[in-house]
Structure formats: structure tokens, C-alpha cells
Design a protein around this motif. Sequence first.
Motif, PDB file in Angstrom:
ATOM      1  N   CYS A  83      -2.012 -10.144   3.682  1.00 54.93           N
ATOM      2  CA  CYS A  83      -2.821 -11.746   4.820  1.00 54.93           C
ATOM      3  C   CYS A  83      -2.644 -11.139   5.537  1.00 54.93           C
ATOM      4  O   CYS A  83      -1.374 -11.004   6.250  1.00 54.93           O
ATOM      5  CB  CYS A  83      -1.647 -12.734   3.824  1.00 54.93           C
ATOM      6  SG  CYS A  83      -2.385 -13.893   4.267  1.00 54.93           S
ATOM      7  N   PHE A 131      -1.452 -14.122   7.613  1.00 55.91           N
ATOM      8  CA  PHE A 131      -0.955 -15.388   8.543  1.00 55.91           C
ATOM      9  C   PHE A 131       0.406 -15.491   8.017  1.00 55.91           C
ATOM     10  O   PHE A 131       0.875 -15.384   9.848  1.00 55.91           O
ATOM     11  CB  PHE A 131      -1.914 -16.495   7.422  1.00 55.91           C
ATOM     12  CG  PHE A 131      -3.746 -16.655   7.584  1.00 55.91           C
ATOM     13  CD1 PHE A 131      -3.944 -17.590   9.284  1.00 55.91           C
ATOM     14  CD2 PHE A 131      -4.441 -16.325   6.952  1.00 55.91           C
ATOM     15  CE1 PHE A 131      -4.732 -17.731   9.477  1.00 55.91           C
ATOM     16  CE2 PHE A 131      -6.281 -16.676   7.535  1.00 55.91           C
ATOM     17  CZ  PHE A 131      -6.031 -17.984   8.121  1.00 55.91           C
ATOM     18  N   CYS A 132       0.492 -16.362   7.474  1.00 59.21           N
ATOM     19  CA  CYS A 132       2.069 -16.704   6.528  1.00 59.21           C
ATOM     20  C   CYS A 132       2.942 -14.552   6.804  1.00 59.21           C
ATOM     21  O   CYS A 132       2.431 -14.230   6.005  1.00 59.21           O
ATOM     22  CB  CYS A 132       3.076 -17.442   6.068  1.00 59.21           C
ATOM     23  SG  CYS A 132       3.017 -17.229   4.476  1.00 59.21           S
ATOM     24  N   CYS A 139       0.919 -11.758   1.343  1.00 54.68           N
ATOM     25  CA  CYS A 139       0.587 -11.608   0.433  1.00 54.68           C
ATOM     26  C   CYS A 139      -0.749 -10.744  -0.114  1.00 54.68           C
ATOM     27  O   CYS A 139      -0.957 -11.056   0.930  1.00 54.68           O
ATOM     28  CB  CYS A 139      -0.206 -12.773  -0.127  1.00 54.68           C
ATOM     29  SG  CYS A 139       0.959 -14.140  -0.359  1.00 54.68           S
ATOM     30  N   CYS A 151      -2.200 -19.116  -1.247  1.00 50.57           N
ATOM     31  CA  CYS A 151      -3.271 -20.497  -0.360  1.00 50.57           C
ATOM     32  C   CYS A 151      -4.070 -20.281   0.122  1.00 50.57           C
ATOM     33  O   CYS A 151      -5.292 -19.236  -0.143  1.00 50.57           O
ATOM     34  CB  CYS A 151      -1.439 -20.264   0.397  1.00 50.57           C
ATOM     35  SG  CYS A 151      -1.971 -20.074   1.768  1.00 50.57           S
TER      36      CYS A 151
HETATM   37 FE1  SF4 Z   1      -1.373 -15.774   3.391  1.00 46.12          FE
HETATM   38 FE2  SF4 Z   1      -0.974 -18.527   2.009  1.00 46.12          FE
HETATM   39 FE3  SF4 Z   1      -0.042 -15.995   1.034  1.00 46.12          FE
HETATM   40 FE4  SF4 Z   1       1.269 -16.771   3.507  1.00 46.12          FE
HETATM   41  S1  SF4 Z   1       1.180 -18.069   1.687  1.00 46.12           S
HETATM   42  S2  SF4 Z   1       0.458 -14.653   2.941  1.00 46.12           S
HETATM   43  S3  SF4 Z   1      -0.346 -17.926   4.239  1.00 46.12           S
HETATM   44  S4  SF4 Z   1      -2.042 -16.436   1.190  1.00 46.12           S
END
Ligand code: SF4
Length: 879
Positions: free
Chosen positions: A224, A226-227, A231, A258
Motif C-alpha cells: 500500500c 498510503f500510510c 499493508c 482500510c
Molecule cells: Fe494502506 Fe490503510 Fe494499511 Fe495504511 S492501514 S497501509 S493506508 S491499507
Amino acid sequence: MVTLTIDGIEVSVERGASILEAAQKAGVRIPTLCHDKRLIPYGACRLCVVEVTQRGRTRTMPACFNPAREGMVVVTQSPKLIKSRRMQLMLLLRSHPLLCPSCDAAGNCKLQELVHEYEIEGLPFDREPRYFSVDNDSHFIRFNMNLCIRCGMCVRICDEVQGQRELSFVNRGILTEVSTDFGRPLDCEFCGQCADICPVGAIKSKWLVGTGRVFELKKTETTCSFCSLGCSLTLGQKEGKIVWVSSRPESPNEGNLCVKGRYGWPYVYSEQRLTTPLIKKDGILQEAGWDDALKYVAEGFNRIKNQFGPGSLAALGSERLTNEEAYVFNRFVRTVLGTPHLDHAGGYAYRSLVNGLGPALGFPATTNSLRELRKADLILLLGADLHETHPVAKNEVILATGRHKARAIIVGPVQTKLTERPGLFLPVPPGAEYMVANSMLHVIINDNLYDKAALNLRAEGLEDLIDSLQSYSPEHVGKVLGLGPSTIRQAALAYGQARNAAIVMVAGMNRTGNELEAAQAASNLALVTGHIGREANGIYILGEKANAQGAIDMGLSPWALPGFASLEVPTDRERFESVWGSPIPAERGLSAQGIIDQALSKDVKGIYVVGENPVDTYPDRLQTEKAFEALDFLVVQDLFLTSTAKYADAVLPVASFAEKSGTYTSADRRIQRLRPSINIGGVKTDLEIFTALAALMGKPSLTYNGPEQVMKEIAKLVMPYGGITYGRLGENGIPWPCVDSEDTGKEILYEGGFPGGKANLTPAPPIHPKDVEATGLNLIVSTLKFHSGSMSVHSASLMSVCPEPVAEMNAADLANLGITDGAMVKITNSYGVSVRMKVKASDRAMQGYVIAPQHFSATKLNALTMWDEPIVRVQVEKA
Ligand code: SF4
């Protein structure tokens, strides 16, 4: 352990494991329709029935919720069991429409698979179809309850893992369906876990409806963007376009995602994506070919370097760069531009936090793996609103406080969703979390809630620490912060006496409030109480963006080369010079704040901004804008024409996470692969641009045939990455330190002791007066669960859920000001700068606070914030 026999195979499992888990360990498949390892066993579908013989008695029982016992003999396939399973399936088919040819779940439907496997070709009784209308009213998700088999997996994951309780069963008997209260559209996190876990087609992603079926999609495993939780994502594409995202159950995040991870990817197809370089001609940015644009940039940098010296150039990188890109960017800036002025301001808060741990413990990083959090008995959250910032980490707290009966102690200015869980909430102004942590330590030490002899063996500096804690009595800190001393005491006792306790801290872009002090207090707490170096203990630092830890590891800092020189000591220069083949500036460079200041004073004349959008995200927006205006030459490398890019002389469009290869390092130090899935054309990767510019600027030796070769060089130079190769990373990555090819990495740091033999306790700072002057209304710049930095606003899906910024205020404050819920307000800081946005009454905001989201460029919220000023005093009035 208990040992049992399953279909003739002897297997040993931990006491408490179910027969199903034992069978899985033995490699024996038992069919299920309502089981998922993330959920508490439910026993609804009865397909997992097995015959169990124990003490001479044979019984038929569900394998999912009966525990494996010593000496059991289990049979999973027999005529009786097959008959039972066939009957269960036929009963399900009584009301399940047999519309497989048109069903979006066909080919990915467990019921369909089992009906085929158990050769059910007809029903011995009448069908009893139900008629529910298909519900398309929610974002992203379609409900077709005609297909529901009432396994309850959606209801359970929403409750047990997400902590949302948005879905439940309504009605009775044949009319039982899964719904929200009164059938309203979903109003939740939109994580899509319900759709992902549905074993049939009852809850499905709208994107797949009529588009394609999961089995026919081309799938790519990646991470992922984003954060910082990293993930694992599976991107499913059809005809070259992503249409579906999921995550493997065997991934470190166990398949949990998420809303951003599952539905946020459309930003890669945004119409605002740049696919052609832009260069300034006649004062206007105009499209150019790549050759011309790169030549223009190289000449621009060379011109400034030759005219004013390399020190007049500076560079700002990003936590969104891969490790390989960050590493090569570092090499490019120091050896081609020749300047030490390199920073990534996104790392301000994060770097302060990890630097609070590094000198004390040994590594500037999170100590334990994320999944251990669920086993902690106590979780201390310092300034962390995980529900909004790191939703999958929030799940761990939900699991801990739910299934594991842990308590959560929340210290911070926002009444987060987690304050509803068992535990304590200690409301304090932003930046004052360190005071509570130090006061807790004061109690622990004064009440002798620690093992002094053991502490002296593992850490140094106890006497100095005790001296420095004098002013942190709960009475004094309580008075300063308006907290009851007994609450601080309670928190201290809970943390000090817990068997396993973990501390979680979160870094966000604009949070410049005593992070270093908070991290030092956290490391002192963990060291004194022994909550470190063990499973389900330790300290978690969660960065805002995908590669927050990698940016630290790769040295995107004014004083650092890759590999933990980020502990403010420039080391190993000669070693890097010999590999990089060029001298590296010896002096300490400017920080991001210093770069902006010196751009304003015209000492810095050219800036190379890569993957960062300082105008929208740095504090003191007005000064940042003026600084960029004052520059002779600004190059921006990004996916979009950002607010910063509008000041640029050249804008170079780059590949997104879905179009490139490389690695990110997650908040829990796991180095994981990014793999390209699509190609939108017209863009280059950051790595390609760095090497092309190096060649044009006379350093053709800075070249790599791809990120894998860069990782080989990183492994040579950066100790904790020493054993990393792409081949070894596999699907789930490796947590550093991984020092050689035999090493499989470490999920738990300091299990065998501290790198220097002993850890260091850090004296607590005097209480800063500026942290306690929270009078009037104070602004908290927040992160929303539907957004990430300023990138997510380009995602049509996320914007459909959260299209505009809305400030949150306590209803009492709104009433005092005569402002109605939903009104447009003007928020003005003490320097007279104003922004406008809607406001709503919210329980999250305590009296005296205005919580406003940072993501929306047009609002210019960062015009209100200042570097090093955690308290932003504001006035709010009707606009
Ligand atoms: Fe991506 Fe959400 Fe996992 Fe963060 S918590 S890595 S934004 S899927």
C-alpha cells in the motif's frame, strides 16, 4: 502442546487450538463457510463437522470451535460426514438463488465451489427463495441479501476486528438479513472488510459489478502506498486497468485493509495526473519532451551550482519515495548537486520520535511487530488517534481490548473512537503527552513499581533520570494540565503492573509538538518497567506516509547518510565515498525549515522537490510560498501539478506506486516489495530521472539497471539491510535488522539485549511553559481516515466519501460562539491569518479545541500553523 491424530496424521498444537486449526497444521482440509482465522469461531455453517473418537466414544462435532485434545482421533471424511455436509449445502441452496451465470462472485464463491465439490445436482425439497431489493446506496459496496447464507462473517469482522458494529442481523428466520440499523446506507470506515470476507456474492465491491470476476483478473502483489503500516495489496487488473484490490490472508496484515488501501487507488487514474514534463517558457509552464525537460533541469542546476556554489542548491525528498529512490536521491544530491542541504520535512515529527528512541535504545525505530499489539495487556497511546491515522493498527487495539481484555490508556487532545474501549482517557493539549508519560514514570519510580537491580543491568542513567523527574509529580502535572493526580496514578499503576504493555505514538506532517520529549519519555517508561525486548511490549512509532521509516533509514536528512547516521552523527563518509566514487560534503546541511528560511533570504537559490508538496503541507504556508517565489530555479517531481509545482520552473511527472518496482519499509521495519501492475505511459520513475539527470550533469557513473541493483548497493552499505535481496523478500518481506544472507530479520528488537550492552535512560526535560498555555480556542491539525497527505484528494473514490474539510468543535463551544452546526466559519490565528471551512458539532473535540483536517489544498489550513509551535491559538467566527 497436545497431540492428536487427524486422518491418520499425528499433529501437535498449542493447548486451546481448535480441531480445525490442528487439521490445517496437519495439511488436512476441512470445508467451512463461516470460518476465518481473524474471527472468533461461530459454528454457523456446520460444514466443518468431523468424527472425533476419544476415550472410546465417537461423536460428530464442528471442528471450528471444539478444541483439539490430547489423544483425539479425528476423521474428516466419511460417508456420514459427506452426507451431513451435502444436507447442509442443500439447505443453504433452498434459499440461495441459483444465478451463478450472472453472479459477480462466480468463480470466487465458496458456496459454488463446495456445491461442485460435493456433487449436488438437485434439491430433494422445494426451494424457498427470498426477495430483498438490491441495495446500492452505500459507497463502494453493493448489498444483495438474496445471496446471503447468514454465515455472519461480515457482521463479525465489522465488530470483532474493525470495532465498528455497523452491521448486524435483522429480522428472524428465513427473512434474516444483514443490515445497518433501519437499513440506512453505511456510515462507517468503508474499509470494505465485509465485502472482502463475504464467501458468496451478497456483499460485493461495486467496481466489479458487470466489470469482471475476481478469478479472471491479472493479480499483482504489492504494498500500500498510503500510510506507514505497509499493508500488502493484491491489485487485480482487467485489460490493463485496476478494478479490484484485496490482500492475502497470509500477509502480515492478515488480509485487513482500510478504506485507503482498498478503495483509494483511483488516484493513479486521476485526470489531474501529469504525463508530460512541463518547463517554464516566457514565464509559463509549457509541455515539453523528456529529453528537453531533463536537459533544461540539468542546465538549470549546473548554472546555479557554477554561479553560486553547490551550497546554494537544496533538495526536499519524501516519505513516499521507495528505499531505492530515497537512497539514489541522497547519492544524487550529495554527489551530483554536491550540496548537504537535503531533508524531508514529512519526517519532522517522525524523525523526532524515532530519534527519541535511537540514542536511548540503539535503533531509531519501532521495536516490535504490529501484530503483537493484540497480545498486549495494556496499550498506552500517546497523541495517537489510530482510528483516523492508521486504521489497521487501530484494529490491533480493538483485538487487544476486545478478545484479549486489555486496557487502552489514551493521552492526547482528541476524544478518539478508542476512548470508547476499556481503559482511561487523559485529555491534554497537543504536545503535552510527554508530561503525562514522565509523571507516570515519577509514580512508578516513587512507588517502587520496578525492579531496580534488573534495570541497572539493562540501562544506565537512573540517578539522573530520577533527579530530572522531581517536577513531574502527578499533583504538579495534574494541576498544570487540569488532570486529577489520581488519574495519572491509575495510568502509571496500570502500565507499571501490566504483564505486557506497549506504547504507541503517531507522527503526522504538521505535528511539531515535543515528539522527541515524548519518545524519550516512552523509552524511559519501557526501560524502567521492563516492557521492552519481549513479545507484546515495546514502543511503536507510526509514520504518516508509506515509507516514513525507509526515508530515515536511507538518510533523507541534513546530517545523515543512509543507515542510521540519522542519530545526528555523520559517520562512514569515506566508505560511502569509495562506493559512490565522489566526495561527499562534510558539513551538516540545512533542515527543511532552514532551507525555506534561506530561500527567503536568497542564500538558497535552487531547490529540487521530489514527491513532496511543501506549500500544502509545511507549517507557515505563507512563508513557504514566498520562499518558492524567491527562488531562481525550482524543480518539482510529482504525480500532480501540486501547489508547490505551480511555482516551479520545471515539473517532471513520475510513476505511481502501481507503475514501479522497489521496496518500502513499514513502521514495524518490514522491508516489502512494490511490483508494477499497470503502465499509464508518459511518465518516468524517480530512479530513471535521477540517473538521467546525473548523466546530463557529468556523473554518468551514477547509474543502475533498476531498483534491484540499488538494493544490492544498499545491502552493502546499510548494516540492517545487509541480508536483503529481492529474492529473499518474498511476498511478506523481512523486518530489519537482517544483516546477512542467513538472517531472517527480527520482529522484536532487543530480545537479546541492547546493541551497546546497556540502554540509556534519558533525563526528562523541564516542563516547557509553552505546553501549558492552552487557553481560549486551540487548533488541532488532524488527519482523516479517508485521506493521506495531499495525495488522496486526487482519488475520486475517497473524495466521494469525504469531499471537503469540515472542522469539528464541541457543541458547547459552538453554542457559546452562537455558531450553528454546519455553518461556514472563519478561523483566525494569533498572527491574523484566516482560513474558512464548514464546522460541525462533534464529540471528538473537547471544549477549547478546533479539530481541522489538513488534506485540502484550497483551504490552506497550514497557513495557520508555525514551525515549533504545537499550540495554535485561534478565534472562530461565522464567515
Ligand atoms: Fe494502506 Fe490503510 Fe494499511 Fe495504511 S492501514 S497501509 S493506508 S491499507
